[in-house]
Scaffold this motif. Structure first.
Motif, PDB file in Angstrom:
ATOM      1  N   GLU A  87       0.840  -1.207   0.000  1.00 17.27           N
ATOM      2  CA  GLU A  87       0.000   0.000   0.000  1.00 17.27           C
ATOM      3  C   GLU A  87       0.872   1.253   0.000  1.00 17.27           C
ATOM      4  OE1 GLU A  87      -3.493   0.412   2.432  1.00 17.27           O
ATOM      5  OE2 GLU A  87      -3.860  -1.751   2.321  1.00 17.27           O
ATOM      6  N   LYS A  88       2.005   1.193   0.695  1.00 16.04           N
ATOM      7  CA  LYS A  88       2.897   2.353   0.757  1.00 16.04           C
ATOM      8  C   LYS A  88       3.494   2.655  -0.619  1.00 16.04           C
ATOM      9  CE  LYS A  88       6.734   4.266   3.372  1.00 16.04           C
ATOM     10  NZ  LYS A  88       7.683   4.078   4.455  1.00 16.04           N
ATOM     11  N   THR A  89       3.998   1.624  -1.309  1.00 20.14           N
ATOM     12  CA  THR A  89       4.590   1.870  -2.635  1.00 20.14           C
ATOM     13  C   THR A  89       3.506   2.216  -3.656  1.00 20.14           C
ATOM     14  OG1 THR A  89       4.618  -0.492  -3.227  1.00 20.14           O
ATOM     15  CG2 THR A  89       6.620   0.415  -2.202  1.00 20.14           C
ATOM     16  N   ALA A  90       2.312   1.666  -3.472  1.00 27.93           N
ATOM     17  CA  ALA A  90       1.206   2.000  -4.376  1.00 27.93           C
ATOM     18  C   ALA A  90       0.781   3.455  -4.186  1.00 27.93           C
ATOM     19  CB  ALA A  90       0.023   1.069  -4.148  1.00 27.93           C
ATOM     20  N   THR A  91       0.785   3.933  -2.956  1.00 25.94           N
ATOM     21  CA  THR A  91       0.464   5.343  -2.692  1.00 25.94           C
ATOM     22  C   THR A  91       1.464   6.230  -3.419  1.00 25.94           C
ATOM     23  OG1 THR A  91      -0.461   4.792  -0.538  1.00 25.94           O
ATOM     24  CG2 THR A  91       0.189   7.096  -0.877  1.00 25.94           C
ATOM     25  N   TRP A  92       2.718   5.847  -3.370  1.00 24.50           N
ATOM     26  CA  TRP A  92       3.790   6.580  -4.052  1.00 24.50           C
ATOM     27  C   TRP A  92       3.538   6.571  -5.563  1.00 24.50           C
ATOM     28  CZ3 TRP A  92       7.332   9.381  -1.549  1.00 24.50           C
ATOM     29  CH2 TRP A  92       8.469   9.800  -2.235  1.00 24.50           C
ATOM     30  N   ALA A  93       3.193   5.420  -6.109  1.00 24.34           N
ATOM     31  CA  ALA A  93       2.939   5.293  -7.551  1.00 24.34           C
ATOM     32  C   ALA A  93       1.742   6.147  -7.975  1.00 24.34           C
ATOM     33  CB  ALA A  93       2.689   3.829  -7.919  1.00 24.34           C
ATOM     34  N   VAL A  94       0.655   6.053  -7.225  1.00 23.22           N
ATOM     35  CA  VAL A  94      -0.548   6.819  -7.542  1.00 23.22           C
ATOM     36  C   VAL A  94      -0.236   8.310  -7.514  1.00 23.22           C
ATOM     37  CG1 VAL A  94      -2.849   7.462  -6.678  1.00 23.22           C
ATOM     38  CG2 VAL A  94      -2.188   5.048  -6.810  1.00 23.22           C
ATOM     39  N   SER A  95       0.465   8.738  -6.494  1.00 22.41           N
ATOM     40  CA  SER A  95       0.804  10.152  -6.354  1.00 22.41           C
ATOM     41  C   SER A  95       1.705  10.627  -7.496  1.00 22.41           C
ATOM     42  CB  SER A  95       1.501  10.368  -5.007  1.00 22.41           C
ATOM     43  OG  SER A  95       1.891  11.700  -4.870  1.00 22.41           O
ATOM     44  N   ALA A  96       2.697   9.824  -7.862  1.00 22.34           N
ATOM     45  CA  ALA A  96       3.611  10.201  -8.946  1.00 22.34           C
ATOM     46  C   ALA A  96       2.856  10.358 -10.258  1.00 22.34           C
ATOM     47  CB  ALA A  96       4.730   9.158  -9.092  1.00 22.34           C
ATOM     48  N   VAL A  97       2.018   9.388 -10.597  1.00 27.11           N
ATOM     49  CA  VAL A  97       1.287   9.411 -11.870  1.00 27.11           C
ATOM     50  C   VAL A  97       0.229  10.516 -11.866  1.00 27.11           C
ATOM     51  CG1 VAL A  97      -0.218   8.124 -13.432  1.00 27.11           C
ATOM     52  CG2 VAL A  97       1.720   6.966 -12.331  1.00 27.11           C
ATOM     53  N   LEU A  98      -0.571  10.579 -10.811  1.00 20.87           N
ATOM     54  CA  LEU A  98      -1.669  11.542 -10.803  1.00 20.87           C
ATOM     55  C   LEU A  98      -1.182  12.985 -10.694  1.00 20.87           C
ATOM     56  CD1 LEU A  98      -4.516   9.766  -8.805  1.00 20.87           C
ATOM     57  CD2 LEU A  98      -4.082   9.815 -11.277  1.00 20.87           C
ATOM     58  N   SER A  99      -0.025  13.217 -10.092  1.00 20.38           N
ATOM     59  CA  SER A  99       0.489  14.594 -10.053  1.00 20.38           C
ATOM     60  C   SER A  99       0.921  15.048 -11.447  1.00 20.38           C
ATOM     61  CB  SER A  99       1.629  14.737  -9.040  1.00 20.38           C
ATOM     62  OG  SER A  99       2.787  14.052  -9.455  1.00 20.38           O
TER      63      SER A  99
END
Length: 131
Positions: A87-99
């Motif tokens: 969940e932690k790395t997925a949060t990072w991925a989501v944030s990187a892409v969506l930003s």
């Protein structure tokens, strides 16, 4: 303005601090496939027109969502689709892409996107709304 593939992936790679372009590509595909299931009509089409062609196709042909996922479930779904993700790395991925998506969308389109999503997505895009 359509961002080209290399520029989009490079931005995701930088923001996500991914060691390889391949990891940034995988995160981009998964997050946009999940996002596409939450957007409809002109909003999805307008966002797709600003993405690199390959990623536009991913957004327009999304993974199926039976209901809009709240942000925490969107992150869990992302983790499930990225091999080895937590969940932690997925949060990072989501944030990187969506930003990166937020940057290319611009404020007007972002407002329309956020209207189609459950509350809390503003934070995932890096555009917190005043409460």
């Amino acid at each position: 303005m359509r961002l080209d593939w290399d520029a989009f992936i490079a931005a995701v790679q930088e923001r996500g601090e991914y060691p390889s372009q391949k990891e940034a590509e995988r995160a981009s595909r998964v997050v946009l496939a999940l996002l596409g299931a939450h957007l409809a009509g002109e909003v999805r089409a307008e966002l797709a027109a600003r993405l690199p062609e390959t990623l536009a196709y991913v957004l327009l042909n999304p993974l199926q969502a039976h209901e809009p996922l709240p942000p925490e479930r969107f992150i869990r779904a992302t983790a499930a689709w990225i091999e080895g993700a937590t969940e932690k790395t997925a949060t990072w991925a989501v944030s990187a892409v969506l930003s990166v998506v937020a940057d290319i969308a611009g404020q007007d389109l972002m407002n329309h996107i956020l209207l189609q999503l459950p509350p809390g997505y503003d934070l995932l895009f890096g555009h917190p709304r005043p409460s």
